[in-house]
Design a protein around this motif. Structure first.
Motif, PDB file in Angstrom:
ATOM      1  N   SER A 210       0.803  -1.226   0.000  1.00 28.59           N
ATOM      2  CA  SER A 210       0.000   0.000   0.000  1.00 28.59           C
ATOM      3  C   SER A 210       0.832   1.271   0.000  1.00 28.59           C
ATOM      4  O   SER A 210       0.312   2.352  -0.307  1.00 28.59           O
ATOM      5  N   ASP A 211       2.140   1.194   0.332  1.00 28.04           N
ATOM      6  CA  ASP A 211       2.978   2.390   0.356  1.00 28.04           C
ATOM      7  C   ASP A 211       3.967   2.430  -0.801  1.00 28.04           C
ATOM      8  O   ASP A 211       4.970   3.138  -0.762  1.00 28.04           O
ATOM      9  N   THR A 212       3.693   1.673  -1.867  1.00 29.57           N
ATOM     10  CA  THR A 212       4.595   1.613  -3.008  1.00 29.57           C
ATOM     11  C   THR A 212       4.065   2.464  -4.154  1.00 29.57           C
ATOM     12  O   THR A 212       2.913   2.917  -4.145  1.00 29.57           O
ATOM     13  N   SER A 213       4.918   2.680  -5.162  1.00 30.66           N
ATOM     14  CA  SER A 213       4.478   3.426  -6.336  1.00 30.66           C
ATOM     15  C   SER A 213       3.403   2.667  -7.109  1.00 30.66           C
ATOM     16  O   SER A 213       2.635   3.274  -7.872  1.00 30.66           O
TER      17      SER A 213
ATOM     18  N   ALA B 162       0.838   1.326  -5.722  1.00 30.82           N
ATOM     19  CA  ALA B 162      -0.397   1.864  -5.151  1.00 30.82           C
ATOM     20  C   ALA B 162      -0.611   3.313  -5.569  1.00 30.82           C
ATOM     21  O   ALA B 162      -1.753   3.758  -5.744  1.00 30.82           O
ATOM     22  N   ALA B 163       0.479   4.064  -5.742  1.00 33.57           N
ATOM     23  CA  ALA B 163       0.347   5.465  -6.150  1.00 33.57           C
ATOM     24  C   ALA B 163      -0.204   5.583  -7.565  1.00 33.57           C
ATOM     25  O   ALA B 163      -0.984   6.490  -7.877  1.00 33.57           O
ATOM     26  N   VAL B 164       0.180   4.637  -8.437  1.00 32.25           N
ATOM     27  CA  VAL B 164      -0.266   4.684  -9.827  1.00 32.25           C
ATOM     28  C   VAL B 164      -1.692   4.151  -9.961  1.00 32.25           C
ATOM     29  O   VAL B 164      -2.547   4.772 -10.612  1.00 32.25           O
TER      30      VAL B 164
ATOM     31  N   GLY C 192      -3.723   3.153  -7.341  1.00 27.10           N
ATOM     32  CA  GLY C 192      -4.570   3.389  -6.184  1.00 27.10           C
ATOM     33  C   GLY C 192      -4.449   2.258  -5.184  1.00 27.10           C
ATOM     34  O   GLY C 192      -4.471   1.080  -5.578  1.00 27.10           O
ATOM     35  N   PRO C 193      -4.317   2.575  -3.896  1.00 33.12           N
ATOM     36  CA  PRO C 193      -4.170   1.513  -2.894  1.00 33.12           C
ATOM     37  C   PRO C 193      -5.395   0.603  -2.826  1.00 33.12           C
ATOM     38  O   PRO C 193      -5.270  -0.584  -2.511  1.00 33.12           O
TER      39      PRO C 193
ATOM     40  N   GLY D 163       8.411   1.255   1.167  1.00 29.51           N
ATOM     41  CA  GLY D 163       8.166   1.818  -0.157  1.00 29.51           C
ATOM     42  C   GLY D 163       8.491   0.882  -1.292  1.00 29.51           C
ATOM     43  O   GLY D 163       8.166  -0.309  -1.275  1.00 29.51           O
ATOM     44  N   ASP D 164       9.187   1.423  -2.292  1.00 27.53           N
ATOM     45  CA  ASP D 164       9.451   0.656  -3.504  1.00 27.53           C
ATOM     46  C   ASP D 164      10.507  -0.419  -3.330  1.00 27.53           C
ATOM     47  O   ASP D 164      10.738  -1.202  -4.271  1.00 27.53           O
TER      48      ASP D 164
END
Length: 380
Positions: A33-36, A38-40, A42-43, A332-333
């Motif tokens: 949930s805290d990776t890119s 999820a950023a791209v 959506g979590p 993160g990533d």
């Protein structure tokens, strides 16, 4: 099965199913949930894809029932004429070598003191390693998990093998007793009806609504029934591009919209029914179907071809990663790097085991177990 006899549609379905399982298990170990990623996307979408990996196992159950039944029909013509000992020999040759290898790896690493491969106390009741080995070999791992919890990390996947092996044990006996396909279909219809009722009465108990025999047998029964009925009935609408795409869309909607903890009562039935619908045209697939696969389809089909090895052994590389990179230290990533390493390690391990161990032993055992029966049949 030789490459030219494999059904790419079935391998494709299994490939999708095993990737859902792998992604599900990785996300349990390292929340994404805290990776890119999820950023791209959506979590919420990442979580939706990851949380329902058990539906991948439902798809495996349907494929298993379909393949076992259709292969029996191909070999013996009628289910009532099945050769039980030959059937068991074929199943032993495919299942047992990889199972014994998995137990050997886990036991050796546990005895050498690698913590994640050892049993741990899940419910306050210590369980010795021999007990877990016995449950693995007697197809009762799901019962052990229901009683004491997830007592051994890499052997937890054997709950589904327990379900399938009980099916393998009973399938030829059922065919020989009932004999007629109409009676077999009636029996499978009863099992299909029991499934959601069983899950309904075990809500709040994950081991009951996901891992119990009767919580899973309805998917297998749908696969068995589809193998029989698709030989007799071939409605044009079942095989059109539009129908098959609609089935995939509905399955995707179900998968992403509801957590399996909430949707399992009828959700497992619906996912199994969708998988059976996708399998319906499989017996009429042609060589042209395989040539239509693009690279993505071919990659998924490869995963499906090696899905047994991937399923049985993928928690070993994940256990190694969890030991070397504890969850609290990975942020993160960095998790995406571990995800790529996990997938690569799992693919290489499965490919190596399949090519140099499982397939050669499968061929050798089939010849050893079945040749005497072929010779006896010829003499008779």
């Amino acid at each position: 099965m030789p490459a030219d006899m494999r059904n790419r549609r079935i391998d494709l379905i299994r490939g999708v199913a095993i990737l859902l399982v792998l992604f599900h298990h990785f996300n349990i170990a390292y929340r994404l949930s805290d990776t890119s990623l999820a950023a791209v996307f959506g979590p919420e979408l990442v979580q939706a894809v990851a949380r329902n990996g058990n539906y991948g196992v439902t798809m495996f159950f349907v494929v298993s029932g379909y393949l076992i039944t259709s292969n029996a029909l191909r070999r013996w013509g009628q289910l009532g004429r099945i050769d039980a000992w030959a059937f068991y020999g074929l199943r032993i040759a495919r299942i047992v070598p990889c199972l014994l290898l998995l137990l050997t790896i886990v036991n050796v690493l546990a005895l050498y003191g690698v913590a994640i491969f050892q049993n741990h106390v899940a419910t306050g009741e210590p369980v010795p390693l021999w007990h877990v080995n016995l449950a693995s070999l007697t197809f009762t791992m799901n019962l052990l998990i229901a009683r004491v919890g997830w007592v051994n990390y890499p052997l937890g996947v054997l709950w589904s093998l327990s379900v399938e092996e009980v099916f393998y044990l009973t399938f030829p006996l059922l065919c020989l007793v009932l004999r007629r396909e109409s009676l077999l279909c009636l029996f499978w219809a009863t099992i299909i009806a029991v499934g959601p009722l069983y899950r309904l009465t075990h809500q709040g108990d994950e081991a009951g609504f996901l891992y119990a025999y009767f919580a899973s047998f309805d998917g297998i029964a749908m696969g068995c029934a589809a193998a029989v009925l698709s030989r007799r009935f071939a409605p044009a609408g079942m095989t059109t591009w539009f129908t098959q795409t609609a089935v995939v869309a509905l399955m995707t909607f179900l998968y992403l919209w509801w957590p399996i903890a909430q949707s399992n009562v009828l959700g497992v039935t619906a996912m199994a029914l969708g998988t059976a619908a996708l399998l319906w045209p499989a017996q009429r697939s042609t060589a042209d179907d395989a040539r239509r696969f693009n690279r993505v389809g071919a990659a998924l089909a490869w995963c499906g071809k090696n899905s047994y090895e991937l399923y049985l052994f993928h928690l070993i590389p994940l256990a190694v990663l969890k030991t070397g990179f504890p969850r609290a230290t990975v942020l993160g990533d960095e998790k995406l790097v571990l995800l790529a390493a996990f997938m690569l390690f799992s693919f290489l391990l499965a490919a190596g085991i399949a090519r140099y161990y499982a397939e050669p032993l499968n061929r050798a055992l089939r010849q050893r177990l079945l040749q005497p029966r072929r010779t006896q049949s010829t003499i008779g």
